[in-house]
Design a protein around this motif. Sequence first.
Motif, mmCIF file in Angstrom:
data_model
loop_
_atom_site.group_PDB
_atom_site.id
_atom_site.type_symbol
_atom_site.label_atom_id
_atom_site.label_comp_id
_atom_site.label_asym_id
_atom_site.label_seq_id
_atom_site.Cartn_x
_atom_site.Cartn_y
_atom_site.Cartn_z
ATOM 1 N N TRP A 126 0.551 -1.359 0.057
ATOM 2 C CA TRP A 126 -0.385 0.162 -0.169
ATOM 3 C C TRP A 126 0.643 1.623 0.056
ATOM 4 C CZ3 TRP A 126 -4.973 -0.018 -0.616
ATOM 5 C CH2 TRP A 126 -5.478 -1.102 -0.105
ATOM 6 N N PHE A 127 0.177 2.798 -1.298
ATOM 7 C CA PHE A 127 1.189 3.741 -1.201
ATOM 8 C C PHE A 127 -0.166 4.111 -0.879
ATOM 9 C CE2 PHE A 127 5.428 3.208 -3.434
ATOM 10 C CZ PHE A 127 5.497 1.697 -3.128
ATOM 11 N N ARG A 128 0.712 5.657 -0.365
ATOM 12 C CA ARG A 128 -0.588 6.669 -0.281
ATOM 13 C C ARG A 128 0.520 8.209 -0.895
ATOM 14 N NH1 ARG A 128 -0.366 7.749 6.218
ATOM 15 N NH2 ARG A 128 1.772 8.313 6.363
ATOM 16 N N GLN A 129 -0.573 9.093 -1.485
ATOM 17 C CA GLN A 129 0.039 10.436 -1.523
ATOM 18 C C GLN A 129 -1.183 11.244 -1.595
ATOM 19 O OE1 GLN A 129 1.114 10.230 -5.926
ATOM 20 N NE2 GLN A 129 1.904 11.850 -5.793
ATOM 21 N N ALA A 130 -0.131 12.478 -0.577
ATOM 22 C CA ALA A 130 -1.384 13.284 -0.780
ATOM 23 C C ALA A 130 -1.187 14.251 -1.283
ATOM 24 C CB ALA A 130 -0.741 13.735 0.914
ATOM 25 N N PRO A 131 -1.516 15.623 -1.723
ATOM 26 C CA PRO A 131 -1.945 16.966 -2.314
ATOM 27 C C PRO A 131 -0.284 17.421 -2.232
ATOM 28 C CG PRO A 131 -3.935 16.652 -1.818
ATOM 29 C CD PRO A 131 -3.019 15.607 -0.291
ATOM 30 N N GLY A 132 0.772 17.320 -2.819
ATOM 31 C CA GLY A 132 1.707 18.053 -3.138
ATOM 32 C C GLY A 132 2.816 17.531 -2.448
ATOM 33 N N ARG A 133 2.290 15.800 -2.319
ATOM 34 C CA ARG A 133 3.885 15.347 -1.563
ATOM 35 C C ARG A 133 3.772 13.681 -2.678
ATOM 36 N NH1 ARG A 133 3.462 14.467 4.663
ATOM 37 N NH2 ARG A 133 5.528 13.969 4.364
ATOM 38 N N GLU A 134 5.048 13.479 -2.448
ATOM 39 C CA GLU A 134 5.469 11.977 -3.079
ATOM 40 C C GLU A 134 5.227 10.855 -2.916
ATOM 41 O OE1 GLU A 134 10.285 13.352 -4.912
ATOM 42 O OE2 GLU A 134 9.858 11.659 -3.549
ATOM 43 N N LEU A 138 -6.634 6.557 13.563
ATOM 44 C CA LEU A 138 -6.102 7.896 12.357
ATOM 45 C C LEU A 138 -5.909 9.300 12.854
ATOM 46 C CD1 LEU A 138 -8.855 6.082 9.432
ATOM 47 C CD2 LEU A 138 -5.402 6.704 9.596
ATOM 48 N N GLY A 139 -4.924 10.294 11.857
ATOM 49 C CA GLY A 139 -4.616 11.319 12.237
ATOM 50 C C GLY A 139 -4.833 12.182 10.736
ATOM 51 N N PRO A 140 -4.753 13.733 10.811
ATOM 52 C CA PRO A 140 -5.300 13.592 9.481
ATOM 53 C C PRO A 140 -3.930 14.013 8.406
ATOM 54 C CG PRO A 140 -5.568 15.667 11.736
ATOM 55 C CD PRO A 140 -4.691 14.104 12.126
ATOM 56 N N GLU A 141 -3.444 14.099 9.567
ATOM 57 C CA GLU A 141 -1.326 13.522 8.879
ATOM 58 C C GLU A 141 -1.620 12.016 7.643
ATOM 59 O OE1 GLU A 141 -1.516 12.997 11.953
ATOM 60 O OE2 GLU A 141 -1.253 11.128 12.147
ATOM 61 N N ASP A 142 -2.702 11.426 7.969
ATOM 62 C CA ASP A 142 -2.854 9.979 7.153
ATOM 63 C C ASP A 142 -3.611 10.755 6.357
ATOM 64 O OD1 ASP A 142 -3.342 8.247 10.339
ATOM 65 O OD2 ASP A 142 -1.653 8.207 9.008
ATOM 66 N N THR A 143 -4.701 12.049 6.150
ATOM 67 C CA THR A 143 -4.895 11.858 4.976
ATOM 68 C C THR A 143 -4.243 11.961 3.241
ATOM 69 O OG1 THR A 143 -6.480 13.056 5.927
ATOM 70 C CG2 THR A 143 -6.404 14.355 3.631
ATOM 71 N N ALA A 144 -4.270 11.325 2.398
ATOM 72 C CA ALA A 144 -3.813 11.010 1.094
ATOM 73 C C ALA A 144 -5.044 9.937 0.531
ATOM 74 C CB ALA A 144 -2.716 9.920 1.741
ATOM 75 N N MET A 145 -4.766 9.878 -0.687
ATOM 76 C CA MET A 145 -5.264 9.116 -1.528
ATOM 77 C C MET A 145 -4.122 7.443 -1.888
ATOM 78 S SD MET A 145 -7.213 7.890 -4.331
ATOM 79 C CE MET A 145 -7.433 9.883 -5.283
ATOM 80 N N TYR A 146 -5.010 6.235 -1.260
ATOM 81 C CA TYR A 146 -3.953 4.853 -0.405
ATOM 82 C C TYR A 146 -4.128 4.490 -2.579
ATOM 83 C CZ TYR A 146 -3.301 6.701 3.890
ATOM 84 O OH TYR A 146 -3.303 7.033 4.890
ATOM 85 N N TYR A 147 -2.962 4.315 -2.733
ATOM 86 C CA TYR A 147 -2.620 2.688 -3.744
ATOM 87 C C TYR A 147 -2.562 1.751 -3.438
ATOM 88 C CZ TYR A 147 -2.936 6.985 -6.155
ATOM 89 O OH TYR A 147 -2.931 8.444 -7.129
ATOM 90 N N CYS A 148 -2.979 0.438 -4.116
ATOM 91 C CA CYS A 148 -1.914 -1.023 -3.383
ATOM 92 C C CYS A 148 -1.312 -1.224 -4.975
ATOM 93 C CB CYS A 148 -3.503 -1.799 -3.595
ATOM 94 S SG CYS A 148 -4.297 -2.181 -5.211
ATOM 95 N N ALA A 149 -0.460 -1.855 -4.503
ATOM 96 C CA ALA A 149 0.577 -2.249 -6.116
ATOM 97 C C ALA A 149 1.102 -3.826 -6.291
ATOM 98 C CB ALA A 149 1.663 -1.247 -6.074
ATOM 99 N N ALA A 150 1.424 -4.244 -7.302
ATOM 100 C CA ALA A 150 1.706 -5.828 -7.284
ATOM 101 C C ALA A 150 3.130 -5.761 -7.575
ATOM 102 C CB ALA A 150 0.528 -6.996 -7.455
ATOM 103 N N ASP A 151 4.010 -6.453 -6.741
ATOM 104 C CA ASP A 151 4.984 -6.879 -7.682
ATOM 105 C C ASP A 151 5.417 -8.454 -8.136
ATOM 106 O OD1 ASP A 151 8.972 -6.545 -6.768
ATOM 107 O OD2 ASP A 151 8.249 -7.734 -8.037
#
Length: 126
Positions: A36-44, A85-98
């Motif tokens: 699982w990855f996440r990405q918040a606006p303006g962040r990697e 959960l806290g406000p710092e966890d706000t993001a789009m969450y993605y799953c990924a497979a290798d």
Amino acid sequence: QVQLVESGGGSVQAGGSLRLSCAASGYTRRPYYMAWFRQAPGREREGVAAIRSDGTTNYADSVKGRFTISKDNAKNTLYLQMNSLGPEDTAMYYCAADTSGGTWYRIYYPNRYNYWGQGTQVTVSS
């Protein structure tokens, strides 16, 4: 055609919980690692949790003790249970497979994952 479809995102208040799911289909070979990855606006994009085919898990320091990654091979589904959960966890969450194998080295390097879902939004209000 491999497809990963996330669900379970939403809006919660700080201290709440959510459970994300990632339904997979189309594999010709089961992934060695999923994450699982996440990405918040303006962040990697950042990795938060990963699981190997044998069930071994790894967590980013920011989520240790709060998030749990798991999988159900029979259902071809990956999960992320998120608690406290806290406000710092706000993001789009993605799953990924290798599916290419390898080791835990650079487990959160996005380029090693060859399949990605479309993401599910998690918003935590204070």
